[in-house]
Design a protein around this motif. Structure first.
Motif, PDB file in Angstrom:
ATOM      1  N   ARG A  30       0.844  -1.204   0.000  1.00 35.36           N
ATOM      2  CA  ARG A  30       0.000   0.000   0.000  1.00 35.36           C
ATOM      3  C   ARG A  30       0.875   1.248   0.000  1.00 35.36           C
ATOM      4  NH1 ARG A  30      -5.232   0.966   2.321  1.00 35.36           N
ATOM      5  NH2 ARG A  30      -5.152  -1.154   3.155  1.00 35.36           N
ATOM      6  N   SER A  31       1.955   1.226   0.754  1.00 34.46           N
ATOM      7  CA  SER A  31       2.872   2.362   0.809  1.00 34.46           C
ATOM      8  C   SER A  31       3.489   2.628  -0.564  1.00 34.46           C
ATOM      9  CB  SER A  31       3.984   2.083   1.837  1.00 34.46           C
ATOM     10  OG  SER A  31       4.962   3.099   1.824  1.00 34.46           O
ATOM     11  N   GLN A  62      11.237   1.288  -1.675  1.00 39.08           N
ATOM     12  CA  GLN A  62      10.071   1.759  -0.930  1.00 39.08           C
ATOM     13  C   GLN A  62       9.416   0.615  -0.165  1.00 39.08           C
ATOM     14  OE1 GLN A  62       9.027   4.961  -0.776  1.00 39.08           O
ATOM     15  NE2 GLN A  62       7.271   4.530   0.543  1.00 39.08           N
ATOM     16  N   PHE A  63       9.310  -0.538  -0.793  1.00 40.39           N
ATOM     17  CA  PHE A  63       8.701  -1.698  -0.148  1.00 40.39           C
ATOM     18  C   PHE A  63       9.553  -2.166   1.035  1.00 40.39           C
ATOM     19  CE2 PHE A  63       7.494  -6.060   0.554  1.00 40.39           C
ATOM     20  CZ  PHE A  63       6.137  -6.093   0.254  1.00 40.39           C
ATOM     21  N   ILE A 122      -6.323  -2.203  -5.118  1.00 42.38           N
ATOM     22  CA  ILE A 122      -6.716  -1.315  -6.217  1.00 42.38           C
ATOM     23  C   ILE A 122      -7.100   0.044  -5.647  1.00 42.38           C
ATOM     24  CG2 ILE A 122      -7.532  -3.199  -7.701  1.00 42.38           C
ATOM     25  CD1 ILE A 122     -10.387  -2.444  -6.911  1.00 42.38           C
ATOM     26  N   TRP A 123      -7.178   1.039  -6.527  1.00 39.18           N
ATOM     27  CA  TRP A 123      -7.632   2.366  -6.146  1.00 39.18           C
ATOM     28  C   TRP A 123      -9.151   2.426  -6.233  1.00 39.18           C
ATOM     29  CZ3 TRP A 123      -4.453   5.863  -4.059  1.00 39.18           C
ATOM     30  CH2 TRP A 123      -3.082   5.775  -4.323  1.00 39.18           C
ATOM     31  N   PRO A 151      -8.083  -3.127  -0.218  1.00 41.48           N
ATOM     32  CA  PRO A 151      -7.696  -4.534  -0.407  1.00 41.48           C
ATOM     33  C   PRO A 151      -8.900  -5.408  -0.735  1.00 41.48           C
ATOM     34  CG  PRO A 151      -7.913  -4.057   1.933  1.00 41.48           C
ATOM     35  CD  PRO A 151      -8.255  -2.771   1.203  1.00 41.48           C
ATOM     36  N   TYR A 152      -8.672  -6.410  -1.559  1.00 42.98           N
ATOM     37  CA  TYR A 152      -9.672  -7.432  -1.872  1.00 42.98           C
ATOM     38  C   TYR A 152      -9.027  -8.804  -1.736  1.00 42.98           C
ATOM     39  CZ  TYR A 152     -13.081  -4.110  -3.748  1.00 42.98           C
ATOM     40  OH  TYR A 152     -14.003  -3.087  -3.883  1.00 42.98           O
ATOM     41  N   HIS A 153      -9.800  -9.744  -1.209  1.00 42.19           N
ATOM     42  CA  HIS A 153      -9.362 -11.131  -1.125  1.00 42.19           C
ATOM     43  C   HIS A 153     -10.403 -11.952  -1.883  1.00 42.19           C
ATOM     44  CE1 HIS A 153      -6.725  -9.501   1.920  1.00 42.19           C
ATOM     45  NE2 HIS A 153      -7.762  -9.146   2.665  1.00 42.19           N
ATOM     46  N   CYS A 154     -10.246 -11.991  -3.171  1.00 39.09           N
ATOM     47  CA  CYS A 154     -11.272 -12.594  -4.018  1.00 39.09           C
ATOM     48  C   CYS A 154     -10.639 -13.186  -5.270  1.00 39.09           C
ATOM     49  CB  CYS A 154     -12.316 -11.544  -4.408  1.00 39.09           C
ATOM     50  SG  CYS A 154     -11.629 -10.185  -5.398  1.00 39.09           S
ATOM     51  N   ASP A 155     -11.463 -13.864  -6.039  1.00 36.29           N
ATOM     52  CA  ASP A 155     -11.006 -14.453  -7.285  1.00 36.29           C
ATOM     53  C   ASP A 155     -10.770 -13.364  -8.338  1.00 36.29           C
ATOM     54  OD1 ASP A 155     -10.716 -16.836  -9.178  1.00 36.29           O
ATOM     55  OD2 ASP A 155     -12.269 -15.633 -10.169  1.00 36.29           O
ATOM     56  N   ILE A 156      -9.590 -13.391  -8.967  1.00 40.97           N
ATOM     57  CA  ILE A 156      -9.307 -12.449 -10.055  1.00 40.97           C
ATOM     58  C   ILE A 156      -9.037 -13.197 -11.359  1.00 40.97           C
ATOM     59  CG2 ILE A 156      -8.454 -10.602  -8.560  1.00 40.97           C
ATOM     60  CD1 ILE A 156      -5.608 -11.453  -9.261  1.00 40.97           C
TER      61      ILE A 156
END
Length: 300
Positions: free
Chosen positions: A90-91, A134-135, A244-245, A277-282
């Motif tokens: 996220r950073s 950065q990470f 995602i934004w 954040p999403y924790h789903c099927d992409i």
């Protein structure tokens, strides 16, 4: 400031101008910049990324098996470590707003720059090193937020690579590949550590038990021997994390001056983009149909 020096002559006073020191230094540095040593720049390699391609920077933890052991990460999944990875990602996104989507699982994270991005003039080395630094610094900075008083024994390291994908299909297939890898690894680790922690096997015995098994075999071991339905396991662990934004409305208080010159506090609703954040099927179409602003037109 222009300095003036006066000197008295027979017939009067003569003014002499002395140039500012800053201008003298500027001339000196310019001469140095054009020195005979400048030819060494010709050894630099042009690493400009092709235009009209998504730029993907993927980071992987360096020797993270040892890092996890020494920091006593919970097996098979440590939510603190996964949360720290997501916060670090996220950073990165908040620093580089041209990243339209990021996906991570275990000790890796992929960052996708939009096709029209011109950050760092699309130089692969600049993009990769900025994302990696950065990470890594964020991972250290936010460590205490997730691990409390548990000390960070030594700095973590992350290696990176840059890959270009020219079409939406290519990019989706890449992200699908990483999520499929998440499923394969997590299913194996879930069964492996269940055999060790609940089945009483050694790590060598658990590894031998799982050799040659298919996904259906692993699911059967979990269900028949330990009454565990893998489909009920955490989506975070099974699907990984997608960032995602998204625009979010927030209410803020603002002081407004009235005609009678009095000030009054009023509530104003404004929209801001934030990383979600999403924790789903992409892998399937639903996620992409619900977030059509991520991908750019293939005909651009």
């Amino acid at each position: 400031m222009l300095l003036h020096q006066t000197s008295r002559c027979c017939e009067g006073i003569r003014l002499c101008n002395i140039k500012p020191l800053s201008r003298l230094f500027h001339i000196s540095s310019s001469i140095m910049a054009k020195s005979k040593f400048e030819y060494v720049r010709n050894f630099e390699t042009d690493d400009t990324c092709l235009h009209n391609c998504y730029i993907v920077v993927r980071l992987d933890g360096r020797n993270f098996h040892k890092f996890a052991e020494q920091h006593k990460f919970t097996k098979p999944n440590d939510n603190r470590a996964l949360g720290l990875m997501s916060q670090s990602a996220r950073s990165v996104m908040e620093e580089l707003e041209d990243i339209v989507i990021a996906y991570g699982q275990s000790d890796e994270f992929s960052f996708v720059f939009k096709r029209t991005s011109n950050w760092f003039k699309r130089r692969a080395s600049k993009l990769m090193t900025h994302v990696a630094s950065q990470f890594s610094s964020s991972y250290v900075f936010y460590w205490k937020e997730f691990f409390g008083e548990q000390p960070l024994l030594y700095p973590p390291g992350f290696d990176g690579r840059v890959v270009l994908y020219p079409s939406n299909r290519n990019l989706r297939d890449y992200l699908s590949w990483r999520q499929a890898d998440c499923h394969v690894n997590n299913l194996y680790n879930t069964v492996f550590w269940t055999l060790v922690q609940k089945g009483g096997l050694t790590t060598a015995e658990a590894d031998s038990r799982l050799k040659g098994t298919l996904a259906s075999d692993k699911n059967e071991i979990l269900f028949s021997e330990f009454d565990i339905n893998y489909n009920n396991e955490s989506l975070l662990h099974r699907k990984g994390t997608t960032l995602i934004w998204e625009k979010q409305d927030e209410t803020v208080t603002k002081s407004v001056k009235l005609p009678n010159e009095e000030e009054k506090d009023v509530q104003v609703i404004r929209s801001r983009k934030r990383v979600q954040p999403y924790h789903c099927d992409i892998i399937g179409d639903q996620f992409w149909e619900e977030h059509t602003d991520i991908l750019e037109d293939d005909n651009c």
